[in-house]
Write an enzyme that holds these catalytic residues in place. Structure first.
Site, mmCIF file in Angstrom:
data_model
loop_
_atom_site.group_PDB
_atom_site.id
_atom_site.type_symbol
_atom_site.label_atom_id
_atom_site.label_comp_id
_atom_site.label_asym_id
_atom_site.label_seq_id
_atom_site.Cartn_x
_atom_site.Cartn_y
_atom_site.Cartn_z
ATOM 1 N N ARG A 163 0.853 -1.199 0.000
ATOM 2 C CA ARG A 163 0.000 0.000 0.000
ATOM 3 C C ARG A 163 0.880 1.238 0.000
ATOM 4 O O ARG A 163 1.671 1.469 0.915
ATOM 5 C CB ARG A 163 -0.938 0.044 1.201
ATOM 6 C CG ARG A 163 -1.750 1.356 1.217
ATOM 7 C CD ARG A 163 -3.048 1.298 1.980
ATOM 8 N NE ARG A 163 -2.891 1.426 3.412
ATOM 9 C CZ ARG A 163 -3.891 1.685 4.266
ATOM 10 N NH1 ARG A 163 -5.119 1.860 3.804
ATOM 11 N NH2 ARG A 163 -3.681 1.763 5.558
ATOM 12 N N ASP A 444 -4.576 3.041 13.924
ATOM 13 C CA ASP A 444 -3.726 3.689 12.932
ATOM 14 C C ASP A 444 -4.145 5.149 12.794
ATOM 15 O O ASP A 444 -4.896 5.668 13.625
ATOM 16 C CB ASP A 444 -3.722 2.934 11.605
ATOM 17 C CG ASP A 444 -5.053 3.013 10.860
ATOM 18 O OD1 ASP A 444 -5.953 3.776 11.277
ATOM 19 O OD2 ASP A 444 -5.199 2.305 9.848
#
Length: 529
Positions: A163, A444
């Site tokens: 990613r 996150d």
């Protein structure tokens, strides 16, 4: 280093030179020269759209692209064999031990995350690329210093997907003609340049997750970048394959168009639900009739999120793409009763996704892989995915469905939880760690963004809590001071005073009480890394 491309404020060491090769840097210079200047224009288009929404317009499906949505004749390129079965994916930053553990976890796919679960220090960026290069070559190992425990790859490992960072993020350490290059472009080029040949030799390919796009024009930009990279490397069209996260409210109205523009490369869309909730707040920030309750209560059974899931599945399967579900951020507990509660929640969440027709899902911890896999095993049977689930008999998902305000309580406890969790995450992020266990969840960057946006929204619109108490800056700041002290007591004064908690609290205060809601807190925090 090439003439137009130069490093700024850092030097390559012996290890990182092995991934920032002359070939990689030449490819990066070429692509930056051809495409980087378009990124500010794409970001300005975001701002222009947001200004219209702030002025009263609501997001909707685009009339000018209706022909793409209505045309049944097109589909995406067939999915590579090793991406047909993605029933469980694990995510995490490309830290060396974590890469090994994730690849060994039993999940079908490991998404190595250079974005939300990684604080983008230069060391993290560069070492992450070294770790993925070593993993692809199956030459990665790790020894824990304090215990001497050795880690190495198992015979069978997850399929690796990288990613990259979002278009809004710059890489301040690499300049092209004096300007920071798009961070995602660097992540893409370095991984592709170093690994495409080895991946092909091992029967796989260069696979990427692309985050936080807001429009089909941004998807078209990525398509041109990928096409050009394939041409420069002499790769067949469609060698590079991508999964795109639908984690912004504007993008959910353009999923067909996004698939269309990336149809040579895309294999799936993913419900990036935590950032999607943040984007709902941010996009509708000027609309007092679109206020979210406590973020802890905004779960996937809420009608606006269920509509998002169902529309994504229907759109993807109609075009031959997979429809990935969202993250289970829980961490297994050592307490048997608490762990049973965690596994029950994960099971219920995954049953909802699998029942809707998702082809797979995300977990944040290896201890949840089996639980999630068992749910999807029951729904998939012998099939690798649920592409046959069309949902074509469903009632159409409307803009009103996607924009519906979720019901729920607004509580001081909810606000304090936002503060306490975000404070600890942001302090860790500023210290270089972007994947942080807090109160049984793997948090996150979406944690901070949702938390501060929620507080901002309540203050900005002069709301009252469900018990009638007005939400004011004074109430927030009193709670912030008290929650800072609570965290100090929980972790100990020595750890608190040695950390960056004061900076974290100041940032959280600034972004929660500002006159306007800033797009991304992490952009400002990046300056402090």
């Amino acid at each position: 280093m090439t003439t137009a491309l130069r490093l700024h404020g850092i030097e390559l060491n012996e290890r990182t030179r092995t991934v920032f090769t002359d070939d990689a840097l030449q490819l990066l210079e070429t692509l930056a020269g051809e495409f980087a200047a378009e990124v500010p224009e794409l970001l300005q288009a975001r701002d222009a759209r947001q200004a219209r929404i702030d002025a009263g317009e609501l997001p909707d499906f685009l009339p000018e692209t209706a022909s793409i949505r209505q045309d049944d004749s097109w589909s995406v390129r067939p999915i590579p064999e090793d991406l047909l079965d993605r029933r469980v994916e694990i995510t995490g930053p490309p830290e060396r031990k974590m890469v090994i553990n994730a690849l060994n976890s039993g999940a079908r796919v490991y998404m190595a995350d250079f974005e939300d679960s990684m604080a983008p220090t230069w060391d993290n960026v560069a070492e992450g690329q070294v770790n993925l290069r070593d993993a692809v070559a199956r030459q990665i190992d790790f020894v824990q210093e304090d215990t001497g425990k050795a880690y190495s790859l198992a015979e069978k490992t997850a399929v690796l997907i990288c990613r990259v960072r979002g278009l809004h993020l710059p890489e301040k350490h690499v300049l092209h003609n004096g300007e920071p290059i798009p961070a995602g472009l660097l992540d893409f080029v370095v991984y592709l340049s170093n690994n495409h040949a080895e991946l092909a030799a091992r029967g796989s390919g260069p696979y990427f997750y692309i985050p936080k796009l807001q429009s089909h024009q941004e998807a078209a930009w990525w398509n041109r970048v990928i096409d050009r990279a394939e041409d420069l490397l002499g790769l067949e069209r469609g060698t590079v394959r991508v999964t795109l996260l639908i984690e912004t409210l504007p993008a959910v109205f353009e999923m067909d168009e996004i698939l269309y523009h990336l149809r040579d490369h895309i294999v799936a869309l993913n419900c990036g639900r935590w950032d999607y909730i943040f984007s709902y707040i941010k996009t509708l920030r000027a609309h007092p009739d679109r206020i979210l309750p406590d973020r802890q209560s905004v779960t996937m059974d809420k009608p606006f999120l269920d509509a998002y899931s169902r529309l994504l599945i229907r759109t993807c399967h109609r075009r031959g793409a997979l429809a990935m579900g969202g993250m289970a951020a829980f961490i297994p507990s050592r307490d048997p009763q608490e762990n049973a509660r965690v596994l029950d929640k994960v099971t219920a969440d995954k049953q909802r996704e699998a029942g809707n027709g998702h082809d797979g899902t995300w977990v944040a911890h290896p201890g949840l892989v089996t639980t999630a896999e068992q749910v999807f095993d029951r729904h998939l049977g012998a099939s690798p995915n649920q592409l046959a689930v069309s949902r074509h008999n469903d009632a159409p998902v409307t803009a009103a469905d996607l924009l519906a305000q979720p019901e729920g309580e607004r509580t001081e406890a909810g606000m304090r939880s936002n503060i306490r969790v975000a404070l600890q995450y942001l302090e860790a992020w500023l210290s270089g760690n972007g994947c942080v266990p807090v109160y049984g969840l793997m948090e996150d960057a979406a944690t901070v963004e949702i938390s501060r946006a929620s507080v901002w929204q309540w203050i900005r619109h002069g709301l009252t809590l469900s018990d009638g108490v007005p939400v004011t800056v004074e109430l927030f700041r009193r709670a912030l001071a008290e929650e800072c002290e609570r965290v100090r007591e929980e972790i100990g004064p020595e750890r608190y005073d040695a950390g960056r908690f004061d900076e974290a609290a100041e940032l959280f205060d600034t972004f929660s009480t500002s006159e306007t809601l800033a797009d991304f807190l992490t952009l400002e925090a990046y300056k402090k890394l």
